[in-house]
Write a protein that holds these residues in place. Structure first.
Motif, short mmCIF file in Angstrom:
data_model
loop_
_atom_site.label_atom_id
_atom_site.label_comp_id
_atom_site.label_asym_id
_atom_site.label_seq_id
_atom_site.Cartn_x
_atom_site.Cartn_y
_atom_site.Cartn_z
N VAL A 81 0.83 -1.20 0.00
CA VAL A 81 0.00 0.00 0.00
C VAL A 81 0.87 1.26 0.00
CG1 VAL A 81 -1.95 -1.12 1.11
CG2 VAL A 81 -0.23 -0.01 2.52
N VAL A 82 2.17 1.09 0.06
CA VAL A 82 3.10 2.22 0.05
C VAL A 82 3.96 2.11 -1.23
CG1 VAL A 82 4.84 3.48 1.35
CG2 VAL A 82 3.16 2.10 2.57
N PRO A 83 3.45 2.61 -2.35
CA PRO A 83 4.21 2.49 -3.59
C PRO A 83 5.47 3.35 -3.60
CG PRO A 83 2.28 3.86 -3.93
CD PRO A 83 2.19 3.33 -2.53
N VAL A 84 6.40 2.95 -4.42
CA VAL A 84 7.68 3.64 -4.63
C VAL A 84 8.46 3.76 -3.32
CG1 VAL A 84 8.80 5.53 -5.88
CG2 VAL A 84 6.46 4.93 -6.45
N HIS A 85 8.36 2.73 -2.50
CA HIS A 85 9.12 2.59 -1.26
C HIS A 85 9.66 1.16 -1.19
CE1 HIS A 85 7.18 6.32 -0.09
NE2 HIS A 85 8.06 6.40 0.90
N PRO A 86 10.67 0.93 -0.38
CA PRO A 86 11.21 -0.42 -0.26
C PRO A 86 10.18 -1.42 0.26
CG PRO A 86 12.72 1.18 0.68
CD PRO A 86 11.43 1.90 0.41
N ASN A 87 10.26 -2.62 -0.27
CA ASN A 87 9.46 -3.74 0.24
C ASN A 87 10.31 -4.49 1.27
OD1 ASN A 87 11.25 -5.39 -1.25
ND2 ASN A 87 9.90 -5.40 -3.02
N ALA A 88 9.79 -5.59 1.80
CA ALA A 88 10.50 -6.33 2.85
C ALA A 88 11.87 -6.82 2.35
CB ALA A 88 9.65 -7.49 3.34
N LEU A 89 11.93 -7.32 1.12
CA LEU A 89 13.21 -7.79 0.57
C LEU A 89 14.19 -6.62 0.48
CD1 LEU A 89 15.04 -9.92 -0.74
CD2 LEU A 89 13.93 -9.37 -2.94
N GLY A 90 13.73 -5.49 -0.02
CA GLY A 90 14.60 -4.32 -0.13
C GLY A 90 15.09 -3.84 1.23
N GLU A 91 14.19 -3.81 2.19
CA GLU A 91 14.59 -3.39 3.53
C GLU A 91 15.64 -4.33 4.12
OE1 GLU A 91 10.92 -3.09 5.70
OE2 GLU A 91 10.40 -1.19 4.76
N ARG A 92 15.45 -5.62 3.91
CA ARG A 92 16.41 -6.60 4.43
C ARG A 92 17.77 -6.43 3.76
NH1 ARG A 92 13.31 -10.63 4.39
NH2 ARG A 92 13.65 -11.35 2.26
N ARG A 93 17.79 -6.32 2.44
CA ARG A 93 19.07 -6.18 1.72
C ARG A 93 19.75 -4.85 2.04
NH1 ARG A 93 18.61 -11.04 1.47
NH2 ARG A 93 18.23 -12.17 -0.45
N MET A 94 18.97 -3.80 2.18
CA MET A 94 19.56 -2.51 2.53
C MET A 94 20.12 -2.54 3.95
SD MET A 94 16.71 -0.21 0.54
CE MET A 94 16.81 1.14 1.64
N ALA A 95 19.43 -3.21 4.86
CA ALA A 95 19.94 -3.35 6.23
C ALA A 95 21.25 -4.13 6.23
CB ALA A 95 18.90 -4.03 7.12
N GLU A 96 21.31 -5.20 5.43
CA GLU A 96 22.55 -5.97 5.33
C GLU A 96 23.69 -5.12 4.79
OE1 GLU A 96 20.25 -10.21 4.44
OE2 GLU A 96 21.33 -9.23 2.82
N GLN A 97 23.41 -4.30 3.78
CA GLN A 97 24.43 -3.42 3.20
C GLN A 97 24.89 -2.40 4.24
OE1 GLN A 97 26.03 -3.44 0.39
NE2 GLN A 97 26.86 -1.39 0.20
N ALA A 98 23.95 -1.81 4.95
CA ALA A 98 24.30 -0.81 5.97
C ALA A 98 25.14 -1.45 7.07
CB ALA A 98 23.04 -0.18 6.55
N MET A 99 24.75 -2.61 7.54
CA MET A 99 25.50 -3.28 8.60
C MET A 99 26.89 -3.64 8.13
SD MET A 99 22.48 -5.55 10.34
CE MET A 99 23.58 -6.26 11.57
N SER A 100 27.02 -4.04 6.87
CA SER A 100 28.34 -4.38 6.33
C SER A 100 29.23 -3.14 6.28
CB SER A 100 28.18 -4.98 4.94
OG SER A 100 29.43 -5.21 4.35
N VAL A 101 28.71 -2.04 5.75
CA VAL A 101 29.49 -0.80 5.66
C VAL A 101 29.90 -0.30 7.03
CG1 VAL A 101 29.34 1.64 5.00
CG2 VAL A 101 28.53 -0.11 3.43
N LEU A 102 29.01 -0.47 8.00
CA LEU A 102 29.28 0.02 9.35
C LEU A 102 30.05 -0.99 10.21
CD1 LEU A 102 25.82 1.67 9.97
CD2 LEU A 102 27.98 2.83 9.44
N GLY A 103 30.37 -2.14 9.65
CA GLY A 103 31.11 -3.15 10.39
C GLY A 103 30.32 -3.79 11.49
N LEU A 104 29.01 -3.92 11.29
CA LEU A 104 28.15 -4.48 12.34
C LEU A 104 27.67 -5.89 12.02
CD1 LEU A 104 25.97 -1.32 12.94
CD2 LEU A 104 27.88 -2.14 14.33
N GLY A 105 28.08 -6.44 10.93
CA GLY A 105 27.56 -7.76 10.59
C GLY A 105 28.61 -8.60 10.03
#
Length: 108
Positions: A84-108
Motif C-alpha cells: 500500500v506504500v508504492p515507490v518505497h522499499p518492500n521487505a526484501l529491499g529493507e532486508r538487503r539494505m539493512a545488510e548493506q548498511a551493517m556491512s558498511v558500518l562493520g556491524l555484521g
C-alpha cells in the motif's frame, strides 16, 4: 553516525514493459535516474561534511528497481505492486539494505 543513500527506483534504461508499473515516458527514465543520482551525491556530500558514514545503495540496488518482478525488486512500483506504500522499499529491499548498511558500518 550513518547517513543512508537511496536505492534505485527506476532502471538504468527505459524498459517498455515497465510503463504499466511506473507510468513514466521513455525519455524521462534517464532524466529521473539522473535526478536520483544527483540526490545521492548531495546526501553523500552532506555525510562527508558532517563526519558521518555514507551508506551507498546504488551499486547494491542496481537491477532491483521497481520495474523488476516480485522476488527481485526492492522497491514497489506505483501500480500493480504488493504494498500500500508504492515507490518505497518492500521487505526484501529493507532486508538487503539493512545488510548493506551493517556491512558498511562493520556491524555484521
Amino acid at each position: 553516525m550513518a547517513v543512508l543513500g537511496y536505492p534505485w527506483i527506476m532502471p538504468a534504461t527505459a524498459d517498455p514493459s515497465c510503463f504499466a508499473k511506473l507510468p513514466v515516458a521513455t525519455g524521462d527514465v534517464p532524466y529521473l535516474r539522473g535526478i536520483q543520482a544527483h540526490l545521492n551525491t548531495v546526501v553523500r556530500r552532506a555525510a562527508e561534511e558532517t563526519g558521518a558514514t555514507y551508506v551507498d545503495f546504488s551499486r547494491a540496488s542496481d537491477g532491483h528497481d521497481a520495474c523488476k518482478p516480485v522476488g527481485t525488486r526492492w522497491i514497489e512500483p506505483l501500480l500493480f505492486g504488493n504494498s500500500v506504500v508504492p515507490v518505497h522499499p518492500n521487505a526484501l529491499g529493507e532486508r538487503r539494505m539493512a545488510e548493506q548498511a551493517m556491512s558498511v558500518l562493520g556491524l555484521g
